[in-house]
Design a protein around this motif. Structure first.
Motif, PDB file in Angstrom:
ATOM      1  N   VAL B  71      -5.495   4.009   0.207  1.00  0.00           N
ATOM      2  CA  VAL B  71      -6.883   4.377   0.467  1.00  0.00           C
ATOM      3  C   VAL B  71      -7.558   4.438  -0.891  1.00  0.00           C
ATOM      4  O   VAL B  71      -7.071   5.126  -1.800  1.00  0.00           O
ATOM      5  N   VAL B  72      -8.674   3.716  -1.051  1.00  0.00           N
ATOM      6  CA  VAL B  72      -9.378   3.682  -2.334  1.00  0.00           C
ATOM      7  C   VAL B  72     -10.595   4.591  -2.253  1.00  0.00           C
ATOM      8  O   VAL B  72     -11.515   4.342  -1.464  1.00  0.00           O
ATOM      9  N   CYS B  73     -10.593   5.652  -3.035  1.00  0.00           N
ATOM     10  CA  CYS B  73     -11.691   6.624  -3.037  1.00  0.00           C
ATOM     11  C   CYS B  73     -12.234   6.828  -4.449  1.00  0.00           C
ATOM     12  O   CYS B  73     -12.612   7.938  -4.836  1.00  0.00           O
ATOM     13  N   SER B  74     -12.260   5.757  -5.211  1.00  0.00           N
ATOM     14  CA  SER B  74     -12.746   5.831  -6.584  1.00  0.00           C
ATOM     15  C   SER B  74     -14.272   5.776  -6.602  1.00  0.00           C
ATOM     16  O   SER B  74     -14.918   5.639  -5.571  1.00  0.00           O
ATOM     17  N   GLU B  75     -14.842   5.836  -7.808  1.00  0.00           N
ATOM     18  CA  GLU B  75     -16.269   5.623  -7.977  1.00  0.00           C
ATOM     19  C   GLU B  75     -16.591   4.224  -7.442  1.00  0.00           C
ATOM     20  O   GLU B  75     -15.802   3.282  -7.600  1.00  0.00           O
ATOM     21  N   ASN B  76     -17.796   4.069  -6.874  1.00  0.00           N
ATOM     22  CA  ASN B  76     -18.141   2.824  -6.168  1.00  0.00           C
ATOM     23  C   ASN B  76     -17.896   1.558  -6.983  1.00  0.00           C
ATOM     24  O   ASN B  76     -17.399   0.565  -6.455  1.00  0.00           O
ATOM     25  N   VAL B  77     -18.255   1.587  -8.274  1.00  0.00           N
ATOM     26  CA  VAL B  77     -18.164   0.353  -9.065  1.00  0.00           C
ATOM     27  C   VAL B  77     -16.712  -0.071  -9.286  1.00  0.00           C
ATOM     28  O   VAL B  77     -16.463  -1.223  -9.648  1.00  0.00           O
ATOM     29  N   LEU B  78     -15.755   0.843  -9.078  1.00  0.00           N
ATOM     30  CA  LEU B  78     -14.344   0.507  -9.286  1.00  0.00           C
ATOM     31  C   LEU B  78     -13.666  -0.021  -8.022  1.00  0.00           C
ATOM     32  O   LEU B  78     -12.523  -0.491  -8.067  1.00  0.00           O
ATOM     33  N   HIS B  79     -14.380   0.056  -6.888  1.00  0.00           N
ATOM     34  CA  HIS B  79     -13.761  -0.392  -5.629  1.00  0.00           C
ATOM     35  C   HIS B  79     -13.237  -1.825  -5.731  1.00  0.00           C
ATOM     36  O   HIS B  79     -12.115  -2.112  -5.310  1.00  0.00           O
ATOM     37  N   ALA B  80     -14.068  -2.726  -6.290  1.00  0.00           N
ATOM     38  CA  ALA B  80     -13.726  -4.156  -6.275  1.00  0.00           C
ATOM     39  C   ALA B  80     -12.409  -4.408  -7.002  1.00  0.00           C
ATOM     40  O   ALA B  80     -11.480  -5.007  -6.441  1.00  0.00           O
ATOM     41  N   GLU B  81     -12.325  -3.942  -8.233  1.00  0.00           N
ATOM     42  CA  GLU B  81     -11.117  -4.195  -9.030  1.00  0.00           C
ATOM     43  C   GLU B  81      -9.881  -3.601  -8.348  1.00  0.00           C
ATOM     44  O   GLU B  81      -8.816  -4.239  -8.274  1.00  0.00           O
ATOM     45  N   MET B  82     -10.001  -2.393  -7.805  1.00  0.00           N
ATOM     46  CA  MET B  82      -8.844  -1.716  -7.211  1.00  0.00           C
ATOM     47  C   MET B  82      -8.425  -2.345  -5.885  1.00  0.00           C
ATOM     48  O   MET B  82      -7.223  -2.487  -5.609  1.00  0.00           O
ATOM     49  N   VAL B  83      -9.418  -2.727  -5.076  1.00  0.00           N
ATOM     50  CA  VAL B  83      -9.092  -3.334  -3.781  1.00  0.00           C
ATOM     51  C   VAL B  83      -8.448  -4.707  -3.998  1.00  0.00           C
ATOM     52  O   VAL B  83      -7.464  -5.054  -3.329  1.00  0.00           O
ATOM     53  N   ILE B  84      -8.993  -5.461  -4.954  1.00  0.00           N
ATOM     54  CA  ILE B  84      -8.427  -6.786  -5.216  1.00  0.00           C
ATOM     55  C   ILE B  84      -6.998  -6.660  -5.751  1.00  0.00           C
ATOM     56  O   ILE B  84      -6.087  -7.381  -5.324  1.00  0.00           O
ATOM     57  N   ALA B  85      -6.790  -5.688  -6.647  1.00  0.00           N
ATOM     58  CA  ALA B  85      -5.433  -5.461  -7.173  1.00  0.00           C
ATOM     59  C   ALA B  85      -4.480  -5.053  -6.053  1.00  0.00           C
ATOM     60  O   ALA B  85      -3.331  -5.512  -5.990  1.00  0.00           O
ATOM     61  N   ALA B  86      -4.971  -4.215  -5.141  1.00  0.00           N
ATOM     62  CA  ALA B  86      -4.128  -3.771  -4.027  1.00  0.00           C
ATOM     63  C   ALA B  86      -3.771  -4.954  -3.129  1.00  0.00           C
ATOM     64  O   ALA B  86      -2.625  -5.103  -2.691  1.00  0.00           O
ATOM     65  N   ALA B  87      -4.775  -5.811  -2.875  1.00  0.00           N
ATOM     66  CA  ALA B  87      -4.527  -6.990  -2.033  1.00  0.00           C
ATOM     67  C   ALA B  87      -3.479  -7.875  -2.690  1.00  0.00           C
ATOM     68  O   ALA B  87      -2.550  -8.355  -2.024  1.00  0.00           O
ATOM     69  N   GLU B  88      -3.635  -8.069  -4.010  1.00  0.00           N
ATOM     70  CA  GLU B  88      -2.684  -8.927  -4.721  1.00  0.00           C
ATOM     71  C   GLU B  88      -1.276  -8.338  -4.689  1.00  0.00           C
ATOM     72  O   GLU B  88      -0.284  -9.071  -4.740  1.00  0.00           O
ATOM     73  N   ALA B  89      -1.202  -7.001  -4.601  1.00  0.00           N
ATOM     74  CA  ALA B  89       0.111  -6.341  -4.496  1.00  0.00           C
ATOM     75  C   ALA B  89       0.568  -6.237  -3.037  1.00  0.00           C
ATOM     76  O   ALA B  89       1.550  -5.567  -2.729  1.00  0.00           O
ATOM     77  N   ARG B  90      -0.196  -6.899  -2.123  1.00  0.00           N
ATOM     78  CA  ARG B  90       0.138  -6.944  -0.684  1.00  0.00           C
ATOM     79  C   ARG B  90       0.130  -5.563  -0.035  1.00  0.00           C
ATOM     80  O   ARG B  90       1.000  -5.234   0.775  1.00  0.00           O
ATOM     81  N   LYS B  91      -0.805  -4.747  -0.438  1.00  0.00           N
ATOM     82  CA  LYS B  91      -0.960  -3.437   0.211  1.00  0.00           C
ATOM     83  C   LYS B  91      -2.188  -3.499   1.123  1.00  0.00           C
ATOM     84  O   LYS B  91      -3.234  -4.023   0.717  1.00  0.00           O
ATOM     85  N   HIS B  92      -2.044  -2.966   2.326  1.00  0.00           N
ATOM     86  CA  HIS B  92      -3.206  -2.830   3.199  1.00  0.00           C
ATOM     87  C   HIS B  92      -4.154  -1.800   2.589  1.00  0.00           C
ATOM     88  O   HIS B  92      -3.709  -0.870   1.914  1.00  0.00           O
ATOM     89  N   VAL B  93      -5.467  -1.976   2.829  1.00  0.00           N
ATOM     90  CA  VAL B  93      -6.448  -1.127   2.145  1.00  0.00           C
ATOM     91  C   VAL B  93      -7.443  -0.514   3.122  1.00  0.00           C
ATOM     92  O   VAL B  93      -8.018  -1.210   3.967  1.00  0.00           O
ATOM     93  N   LEU B  94      -7.652   0.790   2.969  1.00  0.00           N
ATOM     94  CA  LEU B  94      -8.817   1.461   3.554  1.00  0.00           C
ATOM     95  C   LEU B  94      -9.705   1.827   2.371  1.00  0.00           C
ATOM     96  O   LEU B  94      -9.285   2.594   1.501  1.00  0.00           O
TER      97      LEU B  94
END
Lengths: 332, 333
Positions: B71-94
């Motif tokens: 679950v990504v609950c960072s500051e809004n501007v960091l969502h993109a980098e973290m979600v993309i990194a999570a996807a690349e690590a094959r983790k499902h994301v909320l």
């Protein structure tokens, strides 16, 4: 004693006639309605004479003030007729259906040296007056946003004239103009209007509108007008400041809620709210006008105020037609 | 057993989501909250202790573990980098809303999740509010007839902190409080926003981002709407804010206050009147749904594209306020 006549025996004419009956300083000299039986009915209930034409009343009585409660698009011809006889005029809101008509009425009354009072009665509703008082006392600080809502079921009247936008101007010209006038009274002139409504969308006898307002002083406003509810009538007002928030909701403020069993009573089975007052706002409004005439003091609503409220309503209609925001010029 | 990590407790909803995972664990759900990453070490360690999780300073280290989802609950501007990194690590994301602060970022996030074959769900918890769910059914089943118009509000108090720092939030009240209600409207109407007009300003607080606005919206299906996203509730307002919808149809009108299910608590405290909500927890509904998506492999109920559309409408509102013109959504690319 003021000799007063009411023209138009519909909903508002009936409310005004009752108010005059309640007032100690008014002699109600006649009710005019082109529908003879309607005129006679209200005249009988008000203890006065019925007339089927304004000319007849003006010729046969020594009236001081004529109170025009006919449909909006007919205001001009009746007001001009009264002004020509140099009688004071009370005219229901909106002042007219067009700015040209409104200007002609203002000019005619000025030239005749008679007063013209437009019934923007919300300036006499105690909840709205109190909101303005508190606003002016500064307790909620600097205002950021304001929201109004007004409406209920689609109005039923003579020849279904409310359903004809050329005659009524839709809920925007007929009902929301109350809020536009009240907001101007509180916050000054509006700079920009953008609006959306059912106008042009083919929903017969259903009318709903949202109007975005930007005031000259920067306040952001939202006005909602509706004739889309199956029943009832309600008003809401919210003024948000940087130090507080004022809320009015007529449903929440009604001290009486009636729930009646269906036994032939009107509105049986429907919860009917009541909010009784010693004097209703319509009577306060009419008393104010007579008081201003008596003491030659300034009207709470000037003809220019009524003109400017109409200007906001018409700007909203123009915005709906063009799909673009409309900037209001400093029309004087 | 589905293992979950939470990346950043910058957004206060992280606390609530963590509590929801714990509730599901206690109920014997097939889920385990195991890891918390937060660049703010004190905040992260406190949360890790409270929720019995392993703490990571660097979220990449959390992504290197065997968690199934984050679950990504960072500051809004960091969502993109973290979600993309999570996807690349094959983790499902909320991902907490707003999905991103630009439409381009949102597109990259969706593309990354599609490439990786992971679930990208956006946290629009109000879809799980019981009254809102009932309203959605009324609209979809045409109980209200043909829908004519919707009036929405989502007002709040000034959230302060990074929310009012443009470089971290990407926008103020209009971004923060438009996305929820636009998502609800899109969901109920099953139609996209066609055009937006908006007034936007900063009038309530001494902050560098917008704190009030008003949107007028036109949907593709001919429904028109208004929405008030302002941070206009005073400090002493009895609750955090509101979500209300008035839906006008040809058969009638439905007026919904999503948080009307409350006790009113009058006290002698600093907040003398408080609304104590007793309705169903919408956050629990959201988390339960996410867990169900991941464990059953079904498509998410709220997709990355839902997140993108809501962001596009909020950004169009800013563009409208800047230009003084209604903005067609097609322009938001």
């Amino acid at each position: 004693m003021w000799k007063v006549a009411v023209v138009g025996a519909g909903t508002m004419g009936t409310v005004h006639a009752q108010a005059y009956v309640n007032m100690g300083n008014v002699d109600l000299v006649g009710i005019v309605d082109i529908r003879q039986s309607v005129a006679e009915g209200l005249a009988a209930r008000s203890g006065t004479q019925a007339y089927t034409s304004l000319a007849e009343l003006l010729n046969e009585t020594d009236v001081d003030i004529v109170d025009i409660c006919v449909p909006t698009y007919l205001h001009k011809e009746y007001v001009l007729q009264v002004a020509r006889k140099k009688k004071h005029v009370i005219c229901e809101k909106p002042i007219a259906r067009s700015l040209e008509d409104a200007q002609a009425m203002i000019n005619a009354c000025e030239e005749a040296g008679v007063s013209l009072f437009i019934g923007h009665v919300v300036r006499f509703f105690p909840e709205y007056c109190l909101a303005r008082d508190r606003l002016q006392s500064g307790t909620i600080g600097c205002v950021g946003t304001v929201r109004t809502s007004r409406g209920g079921e689609f109005p039923t009247a003579w020849e279904d004239w409310y359903a004809d936008i050329d005659k009524s101007g839709s809920v925007i010209v007929d009902a929301m103009i109350h809020d536009f006038d009240f907001l101007r009274w509180c916050f000054g002139d509006v700079k920009r209007v953008y609006a959306k409504s059912t106008v042009g969308r083919d929903f017969p006898r259903v009318d709903h509108a949202f109007v975005s307002l930007r005031f000259e002083n920067g306040i952001i406003g939202h006005a909602e007008g509706t004739w889309a509810y199956p029943d009832g009538f309600r008003t809401q007002l919210e003024i948000a400041g940087d130090q507080g928030l004022l809320l009015h909701d007529s449903d929440a403020a009604a001290p009486i809620q009636n729930y009646r069993r269906s036994s032939g009573v009107a509105n049986a089975g429907v919860a009917v709210p009541e909010s009784p007052l010693e004097k209703n706002p319509y009577q306060l409004e009419l008393e104010h006008f007579l008081d201003c005439l008596m003491h030659n003091t300034e009207l709470r609503i000037t003809p220019l105020d009524a003109y400017k409220a109409l200007e906001i309503s018409l700007a909203a209609l123009e915005s709906i037609r063009t799909g673009q925001p409309v900037e209001l010029g400093g029309v004087e | 057993m589905m293992k979950v990590g939470i990346i950043s407790f910058a957004h206060m909803h992280a606390q609530s989501y963590a509590e929801c995972f714990k509730i599901l664990e206690e109920q014997g759900g097939n889920v385990n909250l195991v890891a918390i990453a937060d660049a703010d070490e004190e905040r992260g360690r406190n949360a890790a202790t409270r929720f019995d999780c392993t703490y990571f300073r660097d979220y990449q280290d959390l992504l290197a573990t065997d968690v199934d989802a984050v679950v990504v609950c960072s500051e809004n501007v960091l969502h993109a980098e973290m979600v993309i990194a999570a996807a690349e690590a094959r983790k499902h994301v909320l991902c907490e809303k707003p999905l991103a602060t630009t439409v381009g970022d949102a597109r990259r996030m969706i593309a990354a999740s599609e490439r990786a074959g992971i679930i990208l769900q956006v946290a629009f918890p109000v879809r799980f509010n019981s009254a809102i769910q009932r309203l959605q059914k009324m609209v979809v089943s045409e109980e209200l007839g043909r829908i004519i118009a919707i009036r929405g509000t989502n007002r709040g108090k000034n959230p302060d902190g990074w929310f009012v720092d443009q470089s971290l939030s990407g926008g103020g009240a209009v971004l923060d409080h438009t996305v929820h209600v636009v998502d609800l409207m899109r969901w109920m109407l099953r139609s996209e926003v066609k055009e937006v007009f908006a007034e936007v300003d900063t009038r309530f607080h001494s902050i560098d981002v917008d704190d009030c606005g008003l949107l007028l919206l036109e949907f593709e299906n001919g429904v028109f709407a208004s929405h008030d996203p302002s941070w206009s509730r005073p400090k002493m307002y009895p609750t955090w804010g509101d979500v209300t919808l008035e839906v006008v149809g040809t058969n009638g009108v439905s007026v919904v206050d999503a948080f009307a299910q409350h006790l009113t608590d009058f006290g002698d405290t600093a907040l003398p009147i408080q609304h104590a909500f007793w309705g169903n927890s919408m956050d629990l509904g959201l988390i339960r749904d996410f867990v169900d998506c991941v464990t059953s492999g079904r498509s998410p109920f709220i997709t990355g594209m839902d997140g993108l559309q809501a962001v596009a409408v909020a950004l169009a509102a800013y563009e409208s306020a800047r230009t003084g013109k209604p903005i067609p959504l097609a322009q938001m690319g």
